[in-house]
Design an enzyme around this catalytic site. Structure first.
Site, PDB file in Angstrom:
ATOM      1  N   ASP A  12      14.491   1.167  37.099  1.00 53.99           N
ATOM      2  CA  ASP A  12      14.981   0.771  35.905  1.00 53.99           C
ATOM      3  C   ASP A  12      16.608   1.406  35.614  1.00 53.99           C
ATOM      4  OD1 ASP A  12      12.758  -0.171  35.115  1.00 53.99           O
ATOM      5  OD2 ASP A  12      11.882   1.699  34.281  1.00 53.99           O
ATOM      6  N   LYS A  15      19.540  -2.460  37.912  1.00 53.67           N
ATOM      7  CA  LYS A  15      19.701  -3.155  39.284  1.00 53.67           C
ATOM      8  C   LYS A  15      19.766  -4.669  39.092  1.00 53.67           C
ATOM      9  CE  LYS A  15      15.857  -1.513  40.790  1.00 53.67           C
ATOM     10  NZ  LYS A  15      15.493  -0.433  39.897  1.00 53.67           N
ATOM     11  N   GLY A  39      10.745  -4.934  36.773  1.00 52.34           N
ATOM     12  CA  GLY A  39      11.291  -5.566  35.638  1.00 52.34           C
ATOM     13  C   GLY A  39      12.887  -5.501  35.538  1.00 52.34           C
ATOM     14  N   HIS A  40      13.366  -6.603  35.928  1.00 55.65           N
ATOM     15  CA  HIS A  40      15.088  -6.404  36.180  1.00 55.65           C
ATOM     16  C   HIS A  40      15.312  -7.436  34.974  1.00 55.65           C
ATOM     17  CE1 HIS A  40      14.436  -5.403  40.793  1.00 55.65           C
ATOM     18  NE2 HIS A  40      13.870  -4.665  39.987  1.00 55.65           N
ATOM     19  N   GLN A 224      12.542  -1.135  42.296  1.00 57.01           N
ATOM     20  CA  GLN A 224      11.977   0.330  42.179  1.00 57.01           C
ATOM     21  C   GLN A 224      13.211   1.178  42.243  1.00 57.01           C
ATOM     22  OE1 GLN A 224       9.154  -1.306  43.864  1.00 57.01           O
ATOM     23  NE2 GLN A 224       8.716  -2.074  41.839  1.00 57.01           N
TER      24      GLN A 224
HETATM   25  P1  GDP Z   1      16.217  -2.616  36.731  1.00 61.88           P
HETATM   26  O1  GDP Z   1      14.831  -2.405  36.635  1.00 61.88           O
HETATM   27  O2  GDP Z   1      17.039  -1.486  37.457  1.00 61.88           O
HETATM   28  O3  GDP Z   1      16.899  -3.853  36.768  1.00 61.88           O
HETATM   29  O4  GDP Z   1      16.659  -1.909  35.012  1.00 61.88           O
HETATM   30  P2  GDP Z   1      15.921  -2.533  33.852  1.00 61.88           P
HETATM   31  O5  GDP Z   1      16.317  -3.962  33.326  1.00 61.88           O
HETATM   32  O6  GDP Z   1      14.454  -2.406  34.070  1.00 61.88           O
HETATM   33  O7  GDP Z   1      16.539  -1.636  32.817  1.00 61.88           O
HETATM   34  C1  GDP Z   1      17.791  -1.251  32.532  1.00 61.88           C
HETATM   35  C2  GDP Z   1      17.918  -1.536  31.111  1.00 61.88           C
HETATM   36  O8  GDP Z   1      19.464  -0.956  30.767  1.00 61.88           O
HETATM   37  C3  GDP Z   1      18.057  -3.042  30.647  1.00 61.88           C
HETATM   38  O9  GDP Z   1      17.849  -3.052  29.271  1.00 61.88           O
HETATM   39  C4  GDP Z   1      19.475  -3.483  30.622  1.00 61.88           C
HETATM   40  O10 GDP Z   1      19.663  -4.605  29.970  1.00 61.88           O
HETATM   41  C5  GDP Z   1      20.248  -2.242  30.127  1.00 61.88           C
HETATM   42  N1  GDP Z   1      21.487  -1.882  30.875  1.00 61.88           N
HETATM   43  C6  GDP Z   1      21.838  -2.250  32.120  1.00 61.88           C
HETATM   44  N2  GDP Z   1      22.908  -1.556  32.283  1.00 61.88           N
HETATM   45  C7  GDP Z   1      23.614  -1.054  31.119  1.00 61.88           C
HETATM   46  C8  GDP Z   1      24.688  -0.568  30.790  1.00 61.88           C
HETATM   47  O11 GDP Z   1      25.684  -0.091  31.259  1.00 61.88           O
HETATM   48  N3  GDP Z   1      24.708  -0.012  29.367  1.00 61.88           N
HETATM   49  C9  GDP Z   1      23.694  -0.164  28.492  1.00 61.88           C
HETATM   50  N4  GDP Z   1      23.573   0.153  27.175  1.00 61.88           N
HETATM   51  N5  GDP Z   1      22.550  -0.966  28.939  1.00 61.88           N
HETATM   52  C10 GDP Z   1      22.482  -1.283  30.207  1.00 61.88           C
HETATM   53  P1  IMO Z   2      11.951  -1.555  38.725  1.00 68.13           P
HETATM   54  O1  IMO Z   2      12.277  -2.485  39.716  1.00 68.13           O
HETATM   55  C1  IMO Z   2      10.369   2.117  36.785  1.00 68.13           C
HETATM   56  C2  IMO Z   2       6.427   3.210  38.461  1.00 68.13           C
HETATM   57  C3  IMO Z   2       5.294   3.179  37.582  1.00 68.13           C
HETATM   58  C4  IMO Z   2       4.688   4.177  37.892  1.00 68.13           C
HETATM   59  C5  IMO Z   2       4.659   4.216  39.441  1.00 68.13           C
HETATM   60  C6  IMO Z   2       3.543   3.402  40.321  1.00 68.13           C
HETATM   61  O2  IMO Z   2      11.955  -2.491  37.352  1.00 68.13           O
HETATM   62  O3  IMO Z   2      13.001  -0.513  38.740  1.00 68.13           O
HETATM   63  P2  IMO Z   2       2.792   0.913  40.414  1.00 68.13           P
HETATM   64  O4  IMO Z   2       2.568  -0.300  39.377  1.00 68.13           O
HETATM   65  O5  IMO Z   2       4.010   0.480  41.236  1.00 68.13           O
HETATM   66  O6  IMO Z   2       1.620   1.214  41.073  1.00 68.13           O
HETATM   67  O7  IMO Z   2       3.142   2.205  39.464  1.00 68.13           O
HETATM   68  O8  IMO Z   2       5.836   3.411  39.673  1.00 68.13           O
HETATM   69  N1  IMO Z   2       7.244   1.796  38.674  1.00 68.13           N
HETATM   70  C7  IMO Z   2       8.374   1.706  38.270  1.00 68.13           C
HETATM   71  N2  IMO Z   2       9.210   2.575  37.348  1.00 68.13           N
HETATM   72  N3  IMO Z   2      10.723   0.832  37.470  1.00 68.13           N
HETATM   73  C8  IMO Z   2      10.170   0.015  38.334  1.00 68.13           C
HETATM   74  O9  IMO Z   2      10.429  -1.048  38.672  1.00 68.13           O
HETATM   75  C9  IMO Z   2       8.643   0.322  38.892  1.00 68.13           C
HETATM   76  N4  IMO Z   2       7.857  -0.233  39.644  1.00 68.13           N
HETATM   77  C10 IMO Z   2       6.753   0.942  39.564  1.00 68.13           C
HETATM   78  O10 IMO Z   2       5.637   3.387  36.147  1.00 68.13           O
HETATM   79  O11 IMO Z   2       5.123   5.416  37.685  1.00 68.13           O
HETATM   80 MG    MG Z   3      13.028  -1.987  35.694  1.00 67.46          MG
END
Ligand code: GDP
Ligand code: IMO
Ligand code: MG
Length: 425
Positions: A12, A15, A39-40, A224
């Site tokens: 999270d 990415k 979840g991207h 991840q």
């Molecule tokens: P990922 O799994 O690495 O793709 O990240 P996620 O999408 O799960 O979580 C990142 C969250 O931060 C999302 O809600 C994005 O919209 C948000 N986000 C990404 N970059 C920034 C930033 O520079 N500032 C803020 N405030 N939010 C951001």
């Molecule tokens: P992105 O790509 C954050 C975490 C779960 C748990 C552990 C094992 O969005 O960065 P699983 O369901 O994979 O067996 O869970 O890994 N986890 C993540 N945490 N971002 C993710 O993906 C994750 N994918 C798995 O919360 O701690």
């Molecule tokens: Mg994510």
């Protein structure tokens, strides 16, 4: 130019946003690991997309999207995403390719994930219950698996599925005292998946090598973060695959030497969902401030994310094993308003100081963080696009992180939108 984007923390990191930006200069975007546990998020203008299996390049109308062998594919989620984008006017016909060797996550995997977690009680991993661990266990075990290509042969598929469900039912009833499952509805669903997904299915290794040979620019999208890597993360509180840079060649069939730049993504602080060690965690009002300001709730499960200071020990380790060349530092805006910021620059374990991350949870449990305090800033930075216009304390904070992890920060996130990014090259 071929690039690979990798999370440097516990996932999270942002990415999805970075991949969406870099996809502008790429012909092909590849998801090579993980499954729908990812979840991207991509935000373009007023449109927000939360993608679990489709590469984040999918929101760009011409980008080719590839899902390779090591992605464990939940067909229901993938079909939902393809149709969800179609409803928003974004079609994937002729530009989405799914590996025929990718393993399918089916209903019994999700049930098993839930049963395993329940049986662990307080020791649970805190998985996403997306069936990822059970599907990867079956893959390594080899005896009870369905892959995308199996959907082409309905007779063979039925035989395989019936024997898998028979085996799983023995485990569910004897080990977990749970209800058995009926193979019939799962088989019907697989026929439905076949109709929807086979048109996109091919040998993605052949496709990718062909595209690279034609000089196409390929962007690899890691899911991840390195701390969740099965071999190099905070085991057992990890996911069930290689998620660091080491997962990219195995997951895609493309050697790492064909990648020109490995881009690491980190938040300007740290978050983690699920259980397990987190040395810089702030279980206090500062952690809550970051959670509220950064909207730190899981994209996949909606769970509140645990928040803490930036950990340079974690990030340096991830940089090292991921072969990272440059870093995108996200969510700098979220730290605005705090009087003082801290960066963890070392751990003290049993009276000895170390700057190298120990991937062993017993050692980590004893780690006391050594912090460097830095002054914060108050001015809103969400509309800035020039590094030199950032408040000087924000500039110093970024420079301190660069010095700590010994890699250049070439992108800085100042908001969720594609446009809220500072580039430094
Ligand atoms: P990922 O799994 O690495 O793709 O990240 P996620 O999408 O799960 O979580 C990142 C969250 O931060 C999302 O809600 C994005 O919209 C948000 N986000 C990404 N970059 C920034 C930033 O520079 N500032 C803020 N405030 N939010 C951001
Ligand atoms: P992105 O790509 C954050 C975490 C779960 C748990 C552990 C094992 O969005 O960065 P699983 O369901 O994979 O067996 O869970 O890994 N986890 C993540 N945490 N971002 C993710 O993906 C994750 N994918 C798995 O919360 O701690
Ligand atoms: Mg994510």
């Amino acid at each position: 130019m071929n690039r690979c984007v990798i999370g440097l923390q516990w996932g999270d990191e942002g990415k999805g946003k970075v991949v969406d930006i870099l996809a502008e200069d790429s012909d092909v975007v590849v998801r090579y690991n993980g499954g729908s546990n990812a979840g991207h998020t991509v935000v373009v203008g007023n449109d927000k997309f939360a993608l679990h299996l489709l590469p984040s390049g999918s929101v760009r109308p011409k980008t080719v999207c590839v899902i390779t062998n090591a992605v464990v594919v939940d067909p229901e989620v993938l079909i939902g995403e393809i149709e969800g984008l179609a409803r928003r006017g974004i079609t994937l016909s002729n530009r989405l390719f799914i590996s025929e060797n990718a393993h399918l996550v089916l209903d019994y995997h999700k049930k098993e994930d839930q049963l395993r977690e329940e049986s662990l009680g307080k020791k649970k991993i805190g998985t996403t219950i997306r069936g990822i661990g059970p599907c990867n266990s079956d893959k390594m075990g080899r005896s009870y698996c369905i892959r995308m290509g199996d959907l082409r042969d309905p007779i063979g598929l039925e035989a395989k599925l019936r024997s898998i469900v028979e085996y799983k039912n023995k485990v569910f009833t004897a080990v977990f005292k749970a209800e058995p499952m009926d193979a019939g509805p799962i088989l019907e669903k697989c026929k439905f998946y076949a109709g929807k997904l086979l048109p996109f299915t091919l040998d993605t290794t052949e496709y990718l090598h062909g595209a690279l040979g034609r000089g196409k620019s390929v962007l690899f999208e890691g899911a991840q973060g390195t701390m969740l890597d099965i071999d190099h993360g905070t085991f057992p509180f990890v996911t069930s695959a290689n998620v660091s840079g080491l997962g990219m060649p195995a997951g895609s069939g493309v050697p790492a030497k064909m990648v020109d730049e490995f881009v690491g993504v980190a938040k300007a602080y740290t978050t983690r969902v699920g259980a397990g060690p987190f040395p810089t965690e702030l279980d206090n009002e500062i952690g809550q401030y970051i959670r509220d300001k950064g909207h730190e709730y899981g994209t996949t499960t909606g769970r509140p994310r645990r928040c803490g200071w930036f950990d340079a020990v974690v990030a340096s380790y991830s940089v090292a094993i991921g072969g990272i060349d440059s870093v995108a530092l996200m969510h700098l805006d979220t730290l605005t308003g705090l009087d003082e910021l801290k960066v963890c620059v070392g751990y003290e374990i049993d009276g000895k100081q170390t700057a190298f991350f120990p991937a062993n949870i017993d050692k980590l449990a004893k780690a006391k963080c050594v912090y460097q305090a830095l002054p914060g800033w108050k001015d809103d930075i969400t509309q800035l696009s020039d590094f030199d216009r950032l408040p000087s304390n924000a500039q110093n904070y970024v420079s301190f992180i660069e010095k700590s992890i010994k890699k250049p920060v070439t992108m800085i996130g100042v908001g969720p939108n594609r446009s809220q990014t500072i580039f430094r090259r």
